[in-house]
Design a protein around this motif. Structure first.
Motif, short mmCIF file in Angstrom:
data_model
loop_
_atom_site.label_atom_id
_atom_site.label_comp_id
_atom_site.label_asym_id
_atom_site.label_seq_id
_atom_site.Cartn_x
_atom_site.Cartn_y
_atom_site.Cartn_z
N GLU A 13 0.81 -1.20 0.00
CA GLU A 13 0.00 0.00 0.00
C GLU A 13 0.85 1.26 0.00
O GLU A 13 0.56 2.23 -0.69
CB GLU A 13 -0.84 -0.02 1.26
CG GLU A 13 -2.14 0.63 1.07
CD GLU A 13 -3.00 0.29 2.25
OE1 GLU A 13 -3.89 1.07 2.52
OE2 GLU A 13 -2.74 -0.76 2.90
N ARG A 14 1.88 1.24 0.82
CA ARG A 14 2.79 2.39 0.86
C ARG A 14 3.46 2.56 -0.50
O ARG A 14 3.69 3.68 -0.96
CB ARG A 14 3.87 2.19 1.93
CG ARG A 14 3.40 2.38 3.34
CD ARG A 14 3.06 3.84 3.63
NE ARG A 14 4.21 4.74 3.60
CZ ARG A 14 5.08 4.84 4.58
NH1 ARG A 14 4.95 4.11 5.66
NH2 ARG A 14 6.11 5.67 4.47
N ARG A 16 2.32 1.80 -3.42
CA ARG A 16 1.44 2.08 -4.55
C ARG A 16 1.58 3.50 -5.09
O ARG A 16 1.56 3.73 -6.30
CB ARG A 16 0.00 1.82 -4.12
CG ARG A 16 -0.96 1.67 -5.29
CD ARG A 16 -2.35 1.39 -4.80
NE ARG A 16 -2.66 2.31 -3.73
CZ ARG A 16 -3.45 2.02 -2.72
NH1 ARG A 16 -4.00 0.84 -2.63
NH2 ARG A 16 -3.70 2.91 -1.78
N ASN A 17 1.73 4.46 -4.19
CA ASN A 17 1.83 5.85 -4.62
C ASN A 17 3.05 6.13 -5.49
O ASN A 17 3.14 7.17 -6.11
CB ASN A 17 1.89 6.77 -3.41
CG ASN A 17 0.51 7.08 -2.88
OD1 ASN A 17 -0.47 6.91 -3.60
ND2 ASN A 17 0.43 7.49 -1.63
N ARG A 20 3.38 5.21 -10.15
CA ARG A 20 2.83 5.93 -11.29
C ARG A 20 3.26 7.38 -11.18
O ARG A 20 3.92 7.76 -10.23
CB ARG A 20 1.31 5.84 -11.29
CG ARG A 20 0.71 5.96 -9.90
CD ARG A 20 -0.74 6.23 -9.94
NE ARG A 20 -0.90 7.56 -10.49
CZ ARG A 20 -2.01 8.27 -10.38
NH1 ARG A 20 -3.05 7.77 -9.77
NH2 ARG A 20 -2.09 9.49 -10.87
N ARG A 388 -7.37 12.09 -17.52
CA ARG A 388 -7.20 11.00 -16.55
C ARG A 388 -8.43 10.10 -16.52
O ARG A 388 -8.34 8.93 -16.24
CB ARG A 388 -7.00 11.57 -15.15
CG ARG A 388 -5.58 11.93 -14.82
CD ARG A 388 -5.53 12.98 -13.75
NE ARG A 388 -6.28 12.59 -12.57
CZ ARG A 388 -5.82 11.76 -11.66
NH1 ARG A 388 -4.61 11.26 -11.78
NH2 ARG A 388 -6.55 11.43 -10.62
N ARG A 389 -9.58 10.72 -16.78
CA ARG A 389 -10.80 9.93 -16.70
C ARG A 389 -11.21 9.35 -18.05
O ARG A 389 -12.24 8.74 -18.18
CB ARG A 389 -11.92 10.79 -16.11
CG ARG A 389 -11.69 10.99 -14.62
CD ARG A 389 -12.77 11.79 -13.97
NE ARG A 389 -12.27 13.10 -13.56
CZ ARG A 389 -12.96 14.21 -13.65
NH1 ARG A 389 -14.16 14.19 -14.15
NH2 ARG A 389 -12.43 15.34 -13.24
N MET B 527 -7.39 6.16 0.95
CA MET B 527 -7.28 4.79 0.47
C MET B 527 -7.28 3.76 1.60
O MET B 527 -7.47 2.58 1.37
CB MET B 527 -6.04 4.63 -0.40
CG MET B 527 -6.20 5.21 -1.79
SD MET B 527 -7.74 4.70 -2.59
CE MET B 527 -7.23 3.13 -3.30
N ARG B 560 -7.72 12.28 -3.46
CA ARG B 560 -7.87 12.06 -4.88
C ARG B 560 -7.84 10.58 -5.23
O ARG B 560 -8.48 10.13 -6.17
CB ARG B 560 -6.79 12.80 -5.68
CG ARG B 560 -7.14 12.85 -7.15
CD ARG B 560 -6.13 13.59 -7.97
NE ARG B 560 -4.91 12.83 -8.15
CZ ARG B 560 -3.88 13.25 -8.87
NH1 ARG B 560 -3.92 14.43 -9.42
NH2 ARG B 560 -2.81 12.51 -8.99
N ASP B 564 -10.04 8.71 -7.92
CA ASP B 564 -9.45 7.91 -9.00
C ASP B 564 -10.01 6.50 -9.01
O ASP B 564 -10.20 5.90 -10.06
CB ASP B 564 -7.93 7.82 -8.82
CG ASP B 564 -7.25 9.13 -9.21
OD1 ASP B 564 -7.95 9.99 -9.77
OD2 ASP B 564 -6.04 9.26 -8.95
N SER B 592 -3.11 9.51 3.82
CA SER B 592 -1.68 9.56 4.12
C SER B 592 -1.18 10.98 4.32
O SER B 592 -0.16 11.21 4.95
CB SER B 592 -0.88 8.89 3.01
OG SER B 592 -1.08 9.55 1.78
N ARG B 612 -3.18 3.57 10.30
CA ARG B 612 -2.44 2.51 10.99
C ARG B 612 -0.93 2.72 10.93
O ARG B 612 -0.19 2.05 11.62
CB ARG B 612 -2.82 1.17 10.39
CG ARG B 612 -2.33 0.99 8.96
CD ARG B 612 -2.62 -0.43 8.54
NE ARG B 612 -2.35 -0.59 7.14
CZ ARG B 612 -2.94 -1.50 6.39
NH1 ARG B 612 -3.85 -2.30 6.92
NH2 ARG B 612 -2.63 -1.61 5.13
N ASP B 613 -0.51 3.66 10.10
CA ASP B 613 0.92 3.87 9.95
C ASP B 613 1.37 5.05 10.82
O ASP B 613 1.05 6.19 10.51
CB ASP B 613 1.21 4.16 8.47
CG ASP B 613 2.67 4.46 8.22
OD1 ASP B 613 3.47 4.33 9.17
OD2 ASP B 613 3.00 4.83 7.08
#
Ligand SMILES: Cc1cc2nc3c(=O)[nH]c(=O)nc-3n(C[C@H](O)[C@H](O)[C@H](O)COP(=O)(O)OP(=O)(O)OC[C@H]3O[C@@H](n4cnc5c(N)ncnc54)[C@H](O)[C@@H]3O)c2cc1C
Ligand SMILES: Cc1cc2nc3c(=O)[nH]c(=O)nc-3n(C[C@H](O)[C@H](O)[C@H](O)COP(=O)(O)OP(=O)(O)OC[C@H]3O[C@@H](n4cnc5c(N)ncnc54)[C@H](O)[C@@H]3O)c2cc1C
Lengths: 526, 646
Positions: A13-14, A16-17, A20, A388-389, B527, B560, B564, B592, B612-613
């Motif tokens: 998860e961390r 993922r950012n 891209r 983007r969409r 997220m 965002r 998305d 975040s 949680r972080d």
């Protein structure tokens, strides 16, 4: 990979950012994320990656639109986001200044500052504003970081007057792909006999330059490919290198005094020719304005861009308007407590515009600069958001020599009309650098737009221009002659040029670990 | 008819430079703030321009009282289309509070009319308040000094060649006002559109060529004792910082043993800070000094004004009644309540239960239509008769404009939006006053707190100390008065022949969806929450519980990444490319805190993160971090709020 002191995580998860960027076209994958907090930790991460032959992609603010920070080939990501302070004592003449979560070392007398790589341009601007100083490069996206903008040689509207990032870097510290630290100063001995030398960790590093004729840089504003030229200074290798040659760990920038005030004018013209005519006159200085010292920026919006912006700014005039030119000129207070430039200057600008048959104008004094910034930024943001969409943006970043500008504009119009995909054009007309953006509704349209784009890139190169004046090339590919994808940079420099870059890359990164995939294809590095 | 536009040169509180907070020199260094054209005055100018566009020969004259630098905004007003401008600037105007300011402005307007700068028939337009004081008092007091009606809270304008119609907010919805002859004052709200950010080159030139008239004290016919410091009826005693903002994030571990107790404590603190507007509330926590026996400086009762909600008294009425009773016990005087409307048994019972020993019903005033001047004159007449020492008014939509009109009638001081009241002695300079009312309120957009008193040289003059109090700020205490007398007061006949007409429109049952910016509390999902199901099953119940707990609507925002992912539409997105919000409380659930998101919410008064972080970026600027899984923590908080009660 072995133990390093920097914080690290493999949490999907961390991560993922970091997979891209703002292009929304490149997606990568990575096993781990490193978050060094200072220069030593950063060097440690790079050294370890090099020793274990692990691919490493550098991340700054993540605002690139070329995939340059996307780890498309896997490996690990190192983000400099925690490097918010230079982590060292101020040298004499400097003092530490805090603001917006960052620390910089400022020498106001000498108009220079030492800043950490993670600082965003907006934070730097906020800090400098307090001392009446300005770091001139102003790419539209102010959440970009110093490290990222150095790595891409970013530029902005005011590059018309101030030049790109390259012109403002006095000194750089970089971590080479081997993990060694190098420090490069502006004005250091230039390249001799086809090799450029600098010292890193006590040894002299030599980088082979391409023989003449193999790598001719365009004579326009340019951010495509490495800076390689006879007589170049070593610092220029690293500015605009898209992280291929090293990680920027500290930057010393030159500053100027903030212009007292700036007048922004949005001039609406009835025809593109009138708009171009005005710009020609402004660029060639034939306007002979006695009251206007210089233009800081000259920006263009075509009719379709204005239509697009009208949603957020309904008052944009529509009737008889074919294009707009936005420009900024500096002024100082002519009378206590008057927010406007003096009447002579206003009249002179009005007359100059009238000569080019302006339809109407908007004028904004310095105090409302923030609204102007938002107004201008609303267009690329709205475009990015729109695409983007949908089917992704196909946006150009080409620039050509001034004499070729109108021909290039005709090519843009012609190709775009022929391909039948919705498009709009705006950008830095003062630098002959217009962004053509296609807004495809579906994949089929996107394909057609890509074909048109390929042809236009070749046209630009044919006219002596560049394929990318400010965004860089990153991992972008383009349709080649045979319908196969080729690296975008190949259009400008050919295969020989790419090989020249690969040679430089191998000289500094023998194991081929850092930011692999940018500019040249990975295969070329083995 | 001509228009006078009031334009105030105010600190730009949306852009407070970091170095304006200078701990050595006090809370906020005003000289380091950038100055700007009060945004609501800009909106009023826009309305004026719209009216002028439909009228031939109408003039707009901008008027500002302020330092010489205020010439800047007058020049701007001319560029936008005002015909001329007057700057009132004189060292002897300095230090004016709202009443002295309104007096000076009204005298200047009279002089402008006498000099032919404006017609004898004129309207005054201005913003409902300015961000430095946020009091909303000057327009009402100016209307009073001009002896004209006040049409507050304009949120829409309909204008054609024949008539002007203002759409104004009132406590039941709207009223449509067609003003008659001048002078009258109308005030613009945030719902009115701002001026554009541009003019054109020719307009700038015209502004340069138009002289701004600069007037000093001697250019205006006025009473010297009613201007500047001397004309002020309030004094600022102390200015302090509400709470050190964002010192360090307070971390609450979900795994900790005392989680239940500590999270309940957190919720309680959030609730207090929400209703007192200062995070953590210093003035609240302050122990009230004991009252020293002896002869009080002022005499008379403590009087509380009512507020209706539909046909019943609104809860805030009990806050003002309790406050008046509390003050009365300290001052050993009587406590009374005033209600406009016909006598009502149930109101009497309720008010008595909260300590009112007397209840006055004011009859003969229109209640359906909100006519500020008429109601204020009736209340002023009653106050003149009762000669109380303290008058407490709820700082509601109606109270905030009624109170200043009354204060101008009585020539007494008024402090708006108090979040704390207490009684203490005043010993300064040559004045020694026993047991006066200390009134504490936020200013500069809540960035500072100020404590204010009203000291009149002749305490026996029948001028009360007057304050409006923020709903929810003061405690409600049931402490029944032993007896309660009821009296009906007939308002004196009042000619209201201004030729205006007012039509009331109740708000439609279903309210239109408000914009995210308008919520005072926002729950933002990131997220870490991710999908629709979690939003429906975990976040929604939490949001609904918060609404009950804090008694305020709670908005739903998102990062965002959520947009998305197609989970929520773009209108919910907070951040650089979404909306910028400044709620009193922001809850980030699995957010975040990326820089672009931060740009959209960092000015929230209190930021609570559930993530949680422990190393998430948001914890670098949040006030409270609850570290743990959203799915387990949020339902526990939802449940806890049920237990703590609304
Ligand atoms: C709306 C919008 C408008 C834009 N407008 C402009 C514009 O006007 N002008 C312009 O030039 N660009 C513009 N851009 C593109 C982008 O903002 C720039 O390319 C910017 O310089 C990228 O900076 P970043 O910090 O986000 O870097 P990233 O996107 O994180 O990275 C960009 C590249 O730099 C490398 N890099 C990052 N940090 C370091 C480091 N410390 N050392 C070495 N390499 C590093 C990365 O590996 C990558 O190759 C725009 C983008 C958007 C979304
Ligand atoms: C030019 C540009 C403009 C942008 N504009 C905006 C904008 O306007 N608004 C905006 O929001 N973003 C914007 N972004 C995107 C921004 O950079 C971030 O990507 C985005 O804000 C991240 O959203 P997030 O916090 O929801 O997700 P993430 O960054 O993925 O964070 C999720 C968080 O939830 C926590 N978490 C995960 N699971 C749980 C769980 N079960 N319990 C508790 N915690 C959990 C994680 O620890 C993490 O901290 C923009 C980016 C760019 C480059």
């Amino acid at each position: 990979m072995k133990e390093v002191t920097a914080a690290r995580t493999a949490d999907a998860e961390r991560l993922r950012n970091y997979l891209r960027d703002e292009s929304s076209t490149f997606y990568g994958h990575a096993d781990e994320l490193f978050l060094p907090a200072n220069q030593a930790e950063l060097a440690d991460v790079v050294r370890a990656a090099n020793e274990s032959h692990m691919l490493l992609t550098v991340s700054g603010g993540g605002t690139s639109i070329t995939g340059s920070r996307v780890p498309t080939n896997g490996g690990a990501v190192v983000s400099v986001e925690r490097m918010t302070s230079t982590g060292r004592e101020p040298p004499t003449g400097f003092k530490e200044v805090h603001g917006a979560g960052f620390d910089i070392l400022l020498n106001a007398a000498d108009k220079t500052a030492i800043v950490p790589p993670a600082i965003t341009l907006s934070a730097l601007d906020e800090i400098l504003a307090r001392s009446g100083l300005l770091y001139p490069p102003d790419p539209t996206e102010m959440s970009a970081t110093m490290g990222g903008t150095v790595a891409t040689n970013a530029s902005g509207a005011r590059s018309f007057h101030y030049g790109p990032t390259r012109a403002w870097i006095r000194r750089l510290r970089v971590v080479l792909p081997t993990g060694e630290m190098a420090e490069l100063h502006r004005g250091e001995p230039a390249a001799k006999k086809g090799t450029v030398h600098f010292t890193a960790a006590g040894r002299t590093v030599g980088v082979p330059l391409p023989p003449s004729g193999e790598y001719d840089m365009p004579r326009t504003k340019n951010a495509a490919g490495l800076y390689l030229a006879p007589g170049m200074e070593p610092i220029d290798l690293f500015i605009g290198c898209e992280g291929l040659l090293g990680v920027v760990s500290e930057v010393q920038v030159d500053l100027v005094e903030r212009p007292d005030q700036t007048l922004t004018v949005v001039a609406y013209f009835g025809s593109c020719d009138d708009a171009f005519g005005f710009v020609d006159a402004a660029v060639s200085d034939s306007l002979k304005l006695a009251e206007v010292p210089h233009f800081l920026s000259l920006e263009y919006f075509d009719r379709r861009s204005l239509d697009f912006m009208r949603e957020a700014h309904p008052h944009i005039p529509k009737k008889n308007v074919a294009a707009a030119v936005l420009f900024e000129v500096p002024y100082s207070e002519f009378e206590r407590h008057n927010p406007y430039p003096d009447t002579c200057m206003l009249s002179e600008v009005e007359e100059a515009l009238a000569k080019h048959r302006v339809v109407s104008n908007w004028a904004v004094p310095g105090a409302r600069r923030e609204e102007v910034r938002l107004f201008r930024h609303s267009l690329p943001e709205a475009v990015n958001d729109f695409v983007r969409r949908r089917s992704g943006k196909i946006g150009s970043d080409m620039a050509v020599p001034h004499e070729q500008f109108r021909q290039m504009m005709r090519a843009y119009e012609g190709e775009s009309a022929a391909c039948g995909v919705r498009f709009l054009m705006f950008g830095h007309i003062g630098d002959d650098h217009i962004h053509l953006n296609y807004l495809p509704e579906n994949d089929e349209e996107a394909e057609r737009a890509k074909m048109a784009y390929s042809r236009l890139a070749k046209t630009a190169v044919g006219l002596g221009g560049t394929i990318s004046a400010e965004h860089g090339v990153g991992k972008k590919c383009i349709l080649g002659e045979n319908g196969r994808l080729i690296p975008y940079l190949q259009v400008l420099y050919g295969v020989r040029g790419l090989r020249a870059i690969a040679r430089v890359k191998k000289a500094l990164d023998p194991n081929g670990i850092l930011n692999v995939g940018n500019m040249v294809p990975p295969e070329m590095l083995t | 008819m001509d228009i006078v536009l009031l334009a105030k040169f105010v600190p730009d509180i949306d852009r407070i430079p970091a170095d304006a907070w200078d701990r050595e020199r006090g809370p906020l260094v005003r000289s380091r703030l950038e100055m700007a054209f009060n945004p609501l005055d800009r909106a009023a100018l826009r309305m004026a321009l719209e009216i002028k566009a439909r009228r031939t020969g109408m003039r707009i004259v901008a008027l500002s009282m302020g330092p010489p630098g205020a010439k800047k905004i007058l020049t701007e007003a001319i560029a936008y289309g005002a015909d001329s401008a007057v700057l009132l600037t004189d060292r002897r105007f300095a230090g004016a509070d709202t009443i002295a300011t309104a007096y000076t402005l009204s005298r200047a307007i009279k002089s402008m009319s006498a000099a032919g700068i404006i017609d004898a028939d004129f309207a005054v337009l201005c913003g409902m308040q300015s961000p430095d004081g946020d009091t909303a008092q000057v327009p009402a007091q100016t209307a009073c000094f001009l002896d004209g009606p006040l049409y507050p809270y304009v949120c829409g304008l309909d204008v054609d060649e024949e008539k002007i119609e203002f759409k104004c907010l009132n406590s039941v919805g709207f009223q449509r006002v067609v003003p008659g002859r001048g002078p009258f004052v109308a005030t613009a709200t945030r719902l009115c559109p701002d001026l554009p950010f541009y003019v054109d080159l020719a307009a700038m030139r015209r502004a340069n060529e138009t002289q701004v008239l600069v007037w000093g004290k001697d250019d205006v016919e006025l009473d010297n004792r009613r201007i500047g410091l001397e004309g002020s009826r309030t004094r600022v005693i102390e200015i302090f910082e509400p709470q050190r903002k964002h010192q360090a994030c307070e971390v609450l571990e979900a795994e900790g043993e005392d989680f239940a107790a500590r999270s309940a404590e957190l919720l309680r603190r959030l609730k207090t800070s929400f209703s007192t507007s200062e995070a953590g509330g210093r003035a609240q926590a302050e122990a009230e000094p004991a009252v020293v026996p002896g002869r009080n400086y002022y005499t008379g009762d403590c009087v509380a004004l009512w507020e209706f909600a539909g046909r019943r008294l609104a809860p805030v009425s009990f806050e003002t009644a309790s406050a008046a009773a509390r003050m009365a016990r300290k001052l050993r005087c009587g406590s009374a309540a005033v209600v406009i409307g016909p006598e009502d048994r149930r109101a009497v019972e309720d008010l008595q239960a909260h300590g009112a020993g007397k209840v006055y019903f004011v009859e003969g005033v229109e209640t359906e239509k909100f006519r500020v001047r008429q109601q204020a004159k009736a209340i002023a007449a009653l106050v003149r008769k009762l000669r109380p020492q303290v008058v407490i008014v709820p700082a509601t939509l109606t109270g905030r404009v009624l109170a200043p009109y009354v204060s101008a009638q009585l020539d007494c001081g008024l402090t708006a939006d108090c979040s704390a009241l207490h009684v203490a002695d005043f010993n300064r300079a040559h004045v020694r006053a026993k047991n006066v009312l200390y009134q504490t309120r936020p200013a500069l957009g809540g960035n500072i707190m100020a404590t204010i008193v009203s000291i009149y040289e002749q305490p026996g003059g029948g001028r009360p100390q007057m304050a409006t109090v923020r709903p929810g700020a003061l405690p409600v205490r049931k402490a029944p008065a032993e007896t309660c007398t009821v009296e009906v007061f007939r308002a004196p006949e009042l000619r209201e022949d201004f030729g205006d007409s007012i039509r009331v429109e109740r708000r439609a049952e279903e309210e239109k969806e408000i914009d995210l910016e308008d919520f005072e509390v926002i729950v933002c999902v990131g997220m870490g929450v991710g999908d629709r199901q979690t939003i429906a099953e975990v976040v929604e119940p939490f949001r609904a519980a918060l609404e009950r707990f804090l008694a305020t609507p709670v908005g739903l925002g998102c990062s965002r990444a959520i947009v998305d992912a197609g989970v929520l539409p773009h209108s919910h997105q907070i951040g650089q490319t979404g909306v910028v919000v400044k709620p009193k409380i922001y809850f980030g659930l699995g957010v975040s805190g990326a820089i672009q998101h931060k740009l959209g919410m960092e000015n929230s008064r209190t930021i609570v993160s559930i993530n949680r972080d422990p190393a998430a970026s948001i914890h670098g600027f949040a006030d409270h971090a609850v570290v743990g899984e959203v799915n387990s923590i949020v339902p526990r908080l939802t449940k806890a709020m049920g237990g703590l009660g609304g």
